[in-house]
Design a protein around this motif. Structure first.
Motif, PDB file in Angstrom:
ATOM      1  N   LYS A  22       0.844  -1.199   0.000  1.00 39.97           N
ATOM      2  CA  LYS A  22       0.000   0.000   0.000  1.00 39.97           C
ATOM      3  C   LYS A  22       0.877   1.245   0.000  1.00 39.97           C
ATOM      4  CE  LYS A  22      -3.818  -1.991   2.672  1.00 39.97           C
ATOM      5  NZ  LYS A  22      -4.443  -1.878   4.003  1.00 39.97           N
ATOM      6  N   SER A  23       0.240   2.390  -0.128  1.00 40.62           N
ATOM      7  CA  SER A  23       0.988   3.644  -0.065  1.00 40.62           C
ATOM      8  C   SER A  23       0.238   4.613   0.838  1.00 40.62           C
ATOM      9  CB  SER A  23       1.169   4.226  -1.466  1.00 40.62           C
ATOM     10  OG  SER A  23      -0.084   4.605  -1.988  1.00 40.62           O
ATOM     11  N   TYR A  24       0.891   5.734   1.136  1.00 41.84           N
ATOM     12  CA  TYR A  24       0.289   6.720   2.039  1.00 41.84           C
ATOM     13  C   TYR A  24       0.755   8.105   1.632  1.00 41.84           C
ATOM     14  CZ  TYR A  24      -1.226   8.931   6.385  1.00 41.84           C
ATOM     15  OH  TYR A  24      -1.859   9.725   7.306  1.00 41.84           O
ATOM     16  N   ARG A  28       3.921  11.145  -1.674  1.00 45.80           N
ATOM     17  CA  ARG A  28       3.282   9.832  -1.583  1.00 45.80           C
ATOM     18  C   ARG A  28       4.336   8.789  -1.254  1.00 45.80           C
ATOM     19  NH1 ARG A  28      -1.219   7.174  -2.003  1.00 45.80           N
ATOM     20  NH2 ARG A  28      -2.481   8.890  -2.785  1.00 45.80           N
ATOM     21  N   PHE A  83       2.795   1.400   4.016  1.00 42.91           N
ATOM     22  CA  PHE A  83       1.691   1.850   4.863  1.00 42.91           C
ATOM     23  C   PHE A  83       1.909   1.252   6.248  1.00 42.91           C
ATOM     24  CE2 PHE A  83      -2.603   1.090   6.580  1.00 42.91           C
ATOM     25  CZ  PHE A  83      -3.189   2.343   6.402  1.00 42.91           C
ATOM     26  N   ASP A 116       0.573  -0.182   9.148  1.00 44.46           N
ATOM     27  CA  ASP A 116      -0.735  -0.764   9.438  1.00 44.46           C
ATOM     28  C   ASP A 116      -0.965  -0.933  10.934  1.00 44.46           C
ATOM     29  OD1 ASP A 116      -3.204  -1.927   8.621  1.00 44.46           O
ATOM     30  OD2 ASP A 116      -2.356  -3.879   9.175  1.00 44.46           O
ATOM     31  N   ALA A 146      -3.672   2.936  10.403  1.00 40.42           N
ATOM     32  CA  ALA A 146      -3.375   4.378  10.358  1.00 40.42           C
ATOM     33  C   ALA A 146      -4.227   5.203  11.320  1.00 40.42           C
ATOM     34  CB  ALA A 146      -3.489   4.934   8.926  1.00 40.42           C
TER      35      ALA A 146
END
Ligand code: ZN
Length: 455
Positions: free
Chosen positions: A400-402, A422, A426, A428, A441
């Protein structure tokens, strides 16, 4: 409460291993895959990376920087932000007290300020003046109060002169402590500030020139020489920003000096002095000391991370609100100094060091956690995934990304220096001594659950 964190790629000190971690009573009780006994809670970490909780060795929570300015984050908001970024311990650089105060004055004040911390914390003591009483107190604090590192400044309100630095290095060496130093030559910065004030060249675009590379490198060189002179005393250079400082460190290590430690910060790796060239309001966001440097310095710092010249990446987290920073839009002297980053550091470093530049996960864990724990004397309670250590753990999902947005980050500050960035990965889940403090998050920990870690 017994928890099994199942099937994650666990980052140990010299290898990675897909296995389960059993957490009991806040500690890591076992690392294996064959353990089937019942647990109270099972967390599926398959496909995720499990890292030792990050340590931020350089923050300034609740800092009263001057009569006018107090940092935007206190120990609660600041440690919630830290936790969301995978950090499970901060070592805070505490503020000065009244001139002439004993060392315990600031430490005791911060023990009160930090009571609301959501994750564990330690303090670097702070040096203002040096005399026989201070040296005696310093040794006592290292041996009995759990504060084994102190910070001296070479500039600002209480610059330590050469004699003071020598005395501090020698005293801390005797008791196994570490001297951390803000390295900027007071004379050079004063010289340029006087000239710039007279010429009226005080817009933010002149800010980097007012604190040139050589101001840092000169003091780094002097600190290295003094540390060598008193018998290879432990010296830790905070927020290193220039290629010239790294060159001096390399030279000293090549000639046998072993107790030198180098920290840089996310901002010196990610941002550069071109940000001072825009309009004054935007440029003022980045007023900090040392200032942002050139692209060549950034590249040298990255190289230093990969060749072992640099041991730690901190944040110097010390944010102020936009309206406060923008007081400096026409005069850099009017801004409070410092920026945010305690939440952003973990994912930025994962993205930039591991994903983009190919750092191994083991080296990444050292940079973000293990090295700081070893240098600052809280290893292996902190800084490593091993049986018996505190269960401070980060579960990072690499698929994933954030994206960072100053409006949604947990810091009270109303902007992020990394707005719009970006990150790959992620965060978690985060565990602090076995307690889940971040889930998807979201902060799910408790105000005041953080403990003072005696180092
Ligand atoms: Zn600082």
């Amino acid at each position: 409460m017994k928890t099994r964190i199942k099937g994650g790629n666990i980052v140990l000190e010299s290898t990675c291993l897909v296995a389960d971690i059993i957490v009991e009573d806040g500690k890591i009780a076992a690392i294996d895959s064959n353990q089937t006994e019942p647990v109270d809670r099972e967390i599926d970490a398959s496909g995720c990376i499990v890292l030792p909780g990050f340590i931020d060795p350089h923050t300034h929570m609740d800092l009263q920087q001057s009569a006018q300015f107090r940092a935007a984050d206190d120990f609660y908001s600041g440690t919630v932000a830290a936790a969301l970024g995978g950090t499970t311990m901060i070592i805070d650089h505490i503020a000065f007290s009244e001139a002439g105060s004993p060392l315990m004055t600031s430490i005791n004040r911060y023990r009160q300020l930090a009571r609301d911390a959501a994750i564990d914390y330690g303090f670097h003591g702070v040096i203002q003046h040096v005399d026989d009483a201070i040296i005696a107190e310093l040794k006592h604090i290292v041996q009995s109060e759990g504060v084994s590192s102190f910070k001296a400044y070479s500039t600002y309100g209480y610059p330590s002169d050469d004699v003071a630095l020598l005395r501090l290095l020698a005293a801390l060496k005797e008791v196994g402590g570490v001297l951390t130093v803000h390295c900027e030559n007071d004379g050079i910065t004063k010289y340029y500030n006087d000239i710039f004030a007279r010429r009226g060249t005080v817009a933010p675009r002149y800010y980097a020139q007012s604190r040139p590379n050589i101001a840092e490198a000169e003091t780094v060189g002097r600190l290295i020489d003094w540390a060598h002179q008193v018998g290879d005393a432990a010296a830790y250079i905070v927020h290193t920003s220039t290629r010239q400082s790294l060159a001096r460190v390399r030279r000293a290590r090549q000639s046998g000096q072993t107790n030198l430690f180098v920290e840089t910060c996310t901002q010196y790796l990610m941002l550069d002095e071109s940000l001072y060239q825009g309009d004054g309001k935007t440029a003022a966001r980045y007023i900090m000391a040392p200032p942002l440097r050139s692209g060549a310095d950034r590249e040298a710092l990255w190289q230093g991370l990969f060749d072992g010249t640099v041991q730690t990446v901190g944040t110097d987290h010390c944010p102020f609100m936009l309206a406060e920073k923008q007081l400096a839009s026409e005069d850099y002297r009017k801004a409070p100094g410092g920026i945010a980053g305690v939440q952003e550091r973990g994912l930025i470093m994962y993205s930039e060091a591991v994903v983009k530049r190919g750092m191994s996960l083991c080296d990444f864990a050292k940079l973000m956690s293990t090295n700081a724990a070893k240098i600052f004397n809280c290893y292996p309670q902190k800084g490593a995934i091993q049986v018996g250590a505190d269960a401070d753990l980060v579960v990072l999902d690499p698929t994933k990304s954030y994206q960072f947005d100053g409006q949604t980050l947990a810091s009270n500050c109303d902007y992020s220096p990394y707005q719009g960035y970006r990150a790959s990965g992620f965060i978690d889940k985060v565990f602090s001594r076995g307690a889940l403090v971040v889930d998807g998050a979201k902060f799910v920990g408790e105000r005041g659950a953080g403990q003072f870690i005696a180092r």
